[in-house]
Design an enzyme around this catalytic site. Structure first.
Site, PDB file in Angstrom:
ATOM      1  N   GLY A  10       0.837  -1.209   0.000  1.00  8.74           N
ATOM      2  CA  GLY A  10       0.000   0.000   0.000  1.00  8.74           C
ATOM      3  C   GLY A  10       0.865   1.249   0.000  1.00  8.74           C
ATOM      4  CG  LEU A  12       1.703   4.319   6.069  1.00 12.82           C
ATOM      5  CD1 LEU A  12       2.716   5.460   6.091  1.00 12.82           C
ATOM      6  CD2 LEU A  12       0.589   4.604   7.092  1.00 12.82           C
ATOM      7  CB  ALA A  61      -7.628   0.938   6.338  1.00 11.43           C
ATOM      8  CB  THR A 102      -8.375   8.563   9.711  1.00  9.17           C
ATOM      9  OG1 THR A 102      -8.749   9.703   8.969  1.00  9.17           O
ATOM     10  CG2 THR A 102      -9.616   8.008  10.396  1.00  9.17           C
ATOM     11  CG  ASP A 103      -7.424  13.590   8.932  1.00  5.13           C
ATOM     12  OD1 ASP A 103      -7.503  12.425   8.491  1.00  5.13           O
ATOM     13  OD2 ASP A 103      -7.523  14.592   8.198  1.00  5.13           O
ATOM     14  CE1 TYR A 126     -10.989   5.051   6.516  1.00  3.28           C
ATOM     15  CE2 TYR A 126     -11.183   7.433   6.763  1.00  3.28           C
ATOM     16  CZ  TYR A 126     -10.406   6.294   6.723  1.00  3.28           C
ATOM     17  OH  TYR A 126      -9.042   6.382   6.919  1.00  3.28           O
TER      18      TYR A 126
HETATM   19  N1  LIG Z   1      -4.648   7.773   2.349  1.00  2.00           N
HETATM   20  C1  LIG Z   1      -4.834   8.773   3.203  1.00  2.00           C
HETATM   21  O1  LIG Z   1      -4.759   9.956   2.850  1.00  2.00           O
HETATM   22  C2  LIG Z   1      -5.125   8.464   4.661  1.00  2.00           C
HETATM   23  C3  LIG Z   1      -5.523   9.513   5.521  1.00  2.00           C
HETATM   24  C4  LIG Z   1      -5.748   9.212   6.873  1.00  2.00           C
HETATM   25  C5  LIG Z   1      -5.564   7.924   7.347  1.00  2.00           C
HETATM   26  N2  LIG Z   1      -5.194   6.922   6.486  1.00  2.00           N
HETATM   27  C6  LIG Z   1      -4.979   5.563   7.019  1.00  2.00           C
HETATM   28  O2  LIG Z   1      -3.653   5.189   6.711  1.00  2.00           O
HETATM   29  C7  LIG Z   1      -3.569   3.782   6.507  1.00  2.00           C
HETATM   30  C8  LIG Z   1      -2.835   3.466   5.206  1.00  2.00           C
HETATM   31  O3  LIG Z   1      -3.509   4.028   4.091  1.00  2.00           O
HETATM   32  P1  LIG Z   1      -2.930   3.896   2.601  1.00  2.00           P
HETATM   33  O4  LIG Z   1      -3.263   5.160   1.888  1.00  2.00           O
HETATM   34  O5  LIG Z   1      -1.516   3.418   2.648  1.00  2.00           O
HETATM   35  O6  LIG Z   1      -3.864   2.737   2.025  1.00  2.00           O
HETATM   36  P2  LIG Z   1      -3.687   1.815   0.715  1.00  2.00           P
HETATM   37  O7  LIG Z   1      -2.655   2.347  -0.214  1.00  2.00           O
HETATM   38  O8  LIG Z   1      -5.047   1.600   0.172  1.00  2.00           O
HETATM   39  O9  LIG Z   1      -3.150   0.461   1.335  1.00  2.00           O
HETATM   40  C9  LIG Z   1      -3.967  -0.355   2.143  1.00  2.00           C
HETATM   41  C10 LIG Z   1      -3.460  -1.761   2.096  1.00  2.00           C
HETATM   42  O10 LIG Z   1      -4.300  -2.597   2.877  1.00  2.00           O
HETATM   43  C11 LIG Z   1      -4.621  -3.783   2.129  1.00  2.00           C
HETATM   44  N3  LIG Z   1      -5.869  -4.325   2.622  1.00  2.00           N
HETATM   45  C12 LIG Z   1      -7.126  -3.848   2.448  1.00  2.00           C
HETATM   46  N4  LIG Z   1      -8.021  -4.629   3.080  1.00  2.00           N
HETATM   47  C13 LIG Z   1      -7.312  -5.622   3.673  1.00  2.00           C
HETATM   48  C14 LIG Z   1      -7.668  -6.740   4.481  1.00  2.00           C
HETATM   49  N5  LIG Z   1      -8.957  -7.018   4.803  1.00  2.00           N
HETATM   50  N6  LIG Z   1      -6.684  -7.553   4.949  1.00  2.00           N
HETATM   51  C15 LIG Z   1      -5.391  -7.302   4.621  1.00  2.00           C
HETATM   52  N7  LIG Z   1      -4.995  -6.280   3.848  1.00  2.00           N
HETATM   53  C16 LIG Z   1      -5.956  -5.444   3.381  1.00  2.00           C
HETATM   54  C17 LIG Z   1      -4.671  -3.295   0.696  1.00  2.00           C
HETATM   55  O11 LIG Z   1      -4.562  -4.366  -0.222  1.00  2.00           O
HETATM   56  P3  LIG Z   1      -5.515  -4.438  -1.530  1.00  2.00           P
HETATM   57  O12 LIG Z   1      -5.424  -3.088  -2.186  1.00  2.00           O
HETATM   58  O13 LIG Z   1      -4.915  -5.532  -2.340  1.00  2.00           O
HETATM   59  O14 LIG Z   1      -6.891  -4.732  -1.022  1.00  2.00           O
HETATM   60  C18 LIG Z   1      -3.451  -2.365   0.680  1.00  2.00           C
HETATM   61  O15 LIG Z   1      -2.259  -3.105   0.514  1.00  2.00           O
HETATM   62  C19 LIG Z   1      -5.012   3.265   6.612  1.00  2.00           C
HETATM   63  O16 LIG Z   1      -5.220   2.799   7.923  1.00  2.00           O
HETATM   64  C20 LIG Z   1      -5.862   4.503   6.389  1.00  2.00           C
HETATM   65  O17 LIG Z   1      -7.109   4.389   7.044  1.00  2.00           O
HETATM   66  C21 LIG Z   1      -4.973   7.168   5.159  1.00  2.00           C
END
Ligand SMILES: NC(=O)c1ccc[n+]([C@@H]2O[C@H](COP(=O)([O-])OP(=O)(O)OC[C@H]3O[C@@H](n4cnc5c(N)ncnc54)[C@H](OP(=O)(O)O)[C@@H]3O)[C@@H](O)[C@H]2O)c1
Length: 288
Positions: A10, A12, A61, A102-103, A126
């Site tokens: 992912g 992060l 997530a 998350t914020d 969410y």
């Molecule tokens: N992106 C933002 O701006 C943001 C802001 C605030 C907080 N966050 C938090 O930061 C964290 C990381 O976000 P990110 O942007 O890095 O997300 P991301 O790029 O979508 O990566 C999420 C990873 O989790 C995997 N995943 C999803 N469902 C799963 C499950 N049931 N079991 C195991 N793996 C699973 C996904 O795999 P697949 O894609 O193959 O399903 C992907 O590898 C999350 O907790 C998110 O809530 C993100």
């Protein structure tokens, strides 16, 4: 020492995997959704009991905000039950759990940066499911860190969107005569590599367990973020402030979700820089 990084492909998770590999080479296990499903306790138990990590890092997530409204059950299964399952296995393995939140757990009414003791009031499914996940971990896990992050961008695109905001703006600048961005939602864009470095320092320093806000310093609107992207990258474009409500959707989002890294500063381990300086480092790394 063994470290399991869940969601390691992912946005992060990829940076966390890379940064930790520099210090703990050969001891970091990356787990993708193909390897483990955090919403399924059997999957969590069988995979993690086999690895027996001392540290479990969960970046997985379900965070497509509009889709969470439609797929409520899935949102709670991944973001809440997933966190609960990881809290349980962490205790069994006596492992430390790092979990990301998350914020968006806040409603934005404060209009000043939120600290960790401020009361959450999530506005959408969410955010509700993420807060429930936080609470499960706080109730169950003996050794945990919950890191609340915001506005992520980095080398690897978000798995959900396939891009990050910086990449999107640079792409739109090539395709459109005018780019319209909202100016009435404030946050702090944060470079995922900085979060990975912060997490690495936390592993080394072992601060008190609990919730930590972990974002860049300062704040901006999405319009100001876009403006900085074009200024720093030297891309000329016609950027316009969107009218309030122009991109209105059914899903409620906080208008102000800036976080203050109060606990990281209390522990003397906050490494985050001003958001524009992090953005400058990131854009430099793109070699445009
Ligand atoms: N992106 C933002 O701006 C943001 C802001 C605030 C907080 N966050 C938090 O930061 C964290 C990381 O976000 P990110 O942007 O890095 O997300 P991301 O790029 O979508 O990566 C999420 C990873 O989790 C995997 N995943 C999803 N469902 C799963 C499950 N049931 N079991 C195991 N793996 C699973 C996904 O795999 P697949 O894609 O193959 O399903 C992907 O590898 C999350 O907790 C998110 O809530 C993100």
């Amino acid at each position: 020492m063994k470290i399991a990084v869940i969601g390691s492909n992912g946005q992060l998770g990829s940076d966390i995997y890379e940064v930790l590999n520099e210090s703990y080479s050969g001891k970091v296990m990356g787990l993708t959704h193909n390897d483990i499903d955090i919403s399924n306790l059997d999957s969590v138990n069988s995979v993690l009991k086999e690895i027996k990590p001392n540290i479990i890092i969960n970046t997985a997530a379900f965070h497509n905000v509009p889709l969470c409204e439609k797929e409520r059950e899935k949102a709670f299964a991944v973001n809440s039950r997933g966190a609960e399952n990881l809290a349980k296995i962490s205790n069994e393995l006596r492992a430390i759990l790092f979990h990301f939140s998350t914020d968006y757990v806040f409603d934005g009414k404060k209009k000043r940066p939120y600290i960790e003791t401020d009361k959450p009031n999530p506005l959408n499914i969410y955010a509700k499911s993420k807060l429930e996940g936080e609470n499960k971990i706080r109730e169950i896990a003996e050794k945990y860190y919950i890191l609340r992050v915001a506005g992520l961008y980095g080398k690897y695109p978000s798995r959900v969107k396939g891009y990050n905001f910086v990449g999107l703006m640079l792409k739109l600048a090539k395709e459109r005569d005018e780019i319209r961005v909202v100016d009435n939602e404030r946050t702090t864009p944060t470079y995922t590599k900085e979060i990975a470095e912060q997490l690495s320092l936390m592993i080394k320093k072992e601060p008190a367990f609990g919730i930590y806000h972990a974002t860049a310093e300062g704040e901006c609107s999405w319009y100001e973020f876009a403006k900085a992207i074009f200024e720093i990258s030297g891309v000329k474009t016609n950027l316009v402030k969107a009218a309030p409500g122009e991109f209105a959707t059914e899903v409620k989002r906080p208008k102000y979700s800036v976080l203050e890294n109060f606990n990281l500063k209390r522990e003397g381990i906050n490494i985050f820089s001003y958001w524009k300086d992090e953005l400058r480092d990131y854009i430099k790394s793109l070699n445009l």
